[in-house]
Enzyme design. Structure first.
Site, PDB file in Angstrom:
ATOM      1  CG  ASP A  45      31.007  68.296  46.479  1.00 16.67           C
ATOM      2  OD1 ASP A  45      30.789  69.425  46.008  1.00 16.67           O
ATOM      3  OD2 ASP A  45      30.769  67.256  45.854  1.00 16.67           O
ATOM      4  CG  HIS A  75      44.754  82.487  54.549  1.00 20.33           C
ATOM      5  ND1 HIS A  75      45.524  83.563  54.161  1.00 20.33           N
ATOM      6  CD2 HIS A  75      44.070  82.895  55.660  1.00 20.33           C
ATOM      7  CE1 HIS A  75      45.334  84.564  55.000  1.00 20.33           C
ATOM      8  NE2 HIS A  75      44.445  84.189  55.913  1.00 20.33           N
TER       9      HIS A  75
END
EC number: 3.2.1.171
Length: 467
Positions: free
Chosen positions: A217, A292
């Protein structure tokens, strides 16, 4: 460290100067000075490092004796804590956590809540102190009803540093209506589930730097109301990613900078999320981001379907600068690296996207999508927001210069929700090529004072107009 000449400052954009800290952050008195006034060792109040005896009562008694000037000292060792502590008031005090506290008991609430205090410090002198929430004991049954680990409410002039927060049953660290805070040299490691936020901030004049977060989260997120927030050298290591929101009615956020944010295998590199609502976000800088393997990259979503619609025409976003983003996204055709969706009745204005180069890891094309966002760069349109539009641009060639460094501690898999999460070592690097502002406590020749001195020096340099 970021000291600039007056001539250099004059050349900076007004946005960058204004979106700074408004003054001093951190405690007004050093921990060594507090300790010389009085030290309250919890073991003198009945605490036992046996991983069974509740340490809560001992901390409360030590706090009563040291809250008005002194250090509550928790020595190295393993302690159990079934209490839910609310430590209120106090001035020129500190909690030195050199041991490890293990959450026990099934009550919700907050394991630690510090409120109505000033000139406060929560730290480890060895960088080995930790709170182990053992949240998996709740999560394996699908419950998020356990306690938050550490919450501050109405606290001014304080810091949290050199501690690890691990496997919280709920949120890990929350700053609620606080002022003049510094959060640094921390590792936060949670389960692979929503509702396990890393750092949540709705406060004023806060500097968060050199922090690693693993969860699913919020990594480091600003909520409303907030102003003068500086977030630097952040490592979202298999996380939800950094964000702003969710934003609802009467949103009031201004002068926020995120700088040097590295995001690996997360939901997004940065997201602003709302659905309806009112109020505004202004003067936001998002610069020097590397990503990434993330699902989303830049995601501004004024029609975010994962939250219920809030009454109002929408939150007005104005004066947002996005610059120097590099790296790759998971699937650029399915979820392009730029998504700017603004409400028709509350369009986004004065948005600048510059020096932005990301490329897809899957396939050979990616999309940029914009709706009612006005400014410059990629799919944004010129204008003042008086007309609506929606456009999608498909790119089939990789942009120049998208290649970016990775971090050696990138996780190979997420932590689950049904087994204990190990306590991590706090890293010494949080962004490729960036040196942390302060050495880890206890690092330099075993002398914690050197880290304290470095932190104090950097704090006082971060004033409006001196960054």
């Amino acid at each position: 460290m970021h000291s600039l000449s007056l001539i250099s400052l004059a050349l900076l954009s007004p946005l960058l100067v204004n979106a700074q800290l408004s003054g001093h952050v951190g405690p007004l008195t050093s921990s060594s000075s507090k300790a010389s006034t009085k030290t309250c060792n919890v073991q003198d109040y009945g605490a036992k490092a046996d991983k069974e005896t509740d340490i809560g009562s001992a901390i409360e008694k030590a706090w009563d004796d040291c809250a008005e000037g002194g250090v509550v000292y928790i020595p190295s060792g393993d302690y159990a804590m079934s209490s839910r502590l609310k430590l209120s008031g106090g001035k020129a005090s500190a909690i030195q956590l050199d041991g490890i506290i293990y959450r026990t008991g099934s009550d919700g609430g907050n394991l630690f809540m510090i409120e109505h205090s000033s000139d406060f410090e929560f730290f480890s002198s060895t960088s080995q102190g930790a709170i182990q929430g053992l949240g998996y004991e709740f999560h394996k049954d699908g419950s998020l009803n356990g306690p938050r680990l550490l919450r501050f409410y109405d606290v001014t002039d304080f810091s949290v540093h050199d501690v690890a927060l691990v496997d919280s049953p709920a949120f890990h660290l929350s700053l609620d209506t606080c002022k003049n805070a510094e959060i640094y040299n921390m590792a936060i490691r949670g389960g692979d589930s929503g509702g396990l936020d890393g750092v949540d901030i709705w406060s004023e004049n806060v500097w968060v730097h050199d922090v690693e977060v693993t969860n699913k989260d919020e990594c480091v997120t600003v909520k409303s109301p907030a102003k003068n927030i500086l977030v630097e050298n952040i490592y979202c290591n298999w996380s939800g990613g950094c964000a702003m929101g969710s934003l609802g009615a009467d949103t009031n956020i201004s002068d926020v900078v995120y700088r040097n944010v590295y995001t690996w295998k997360s939901n997004q590199m940065y997201m602003i999320k709302s659905n309806g609502g009112s109020g505004s976000v202004s003067n936001l800088v998002l610069e020097n981001f590397i990503g990434h393997g993330n699902a989303y990259s830049l995601d501004i979503d004024g029609e975010w379907s994962s939250m219920s619609t809030v009454s109002g025409d929408g939150v007005q976003l104005n004066n947002i600068t996005v610059r120097n983003w590099k790296g790759t996204e998971e699937d650029g055709a399915a979820r392009g690296p730029i998504k700017v969706v603004c409400a028709e009745k509350a369009p986004c204005t004065d948005i600048t996207i510059d020096d932005f180069a990301l490329w897809t890891e899957s396939g050979d094309e990616q999309t940029y999508s914009c709706e009612n966002g006005f400014g410059s760069g990629f799919c944004l349109q010129d204008g003042d927001g008086t007309s609506s539009y929606s456009t999608v641009i498909t790119e089939t060639a990789a942009p120049t210069g998208y290649e970016a460094s990775s971090m050696s501690n990138d996780l190979s898999t997420a932590f689950g929700t049904d087994a204990s999460i190990p306590i991590p070592t706090i890293p010494t690097s949080f962004f490729p090529g960036a040196t942390p502002y302060s050495a880890l406590a206890g690092a330099a020749s075993g002398n914690a004072a050197k880290a304290t001195s470095s932190a104090t020096a950097s704090r006082f340099r971060h004033r409006r107009g001196s960054h």
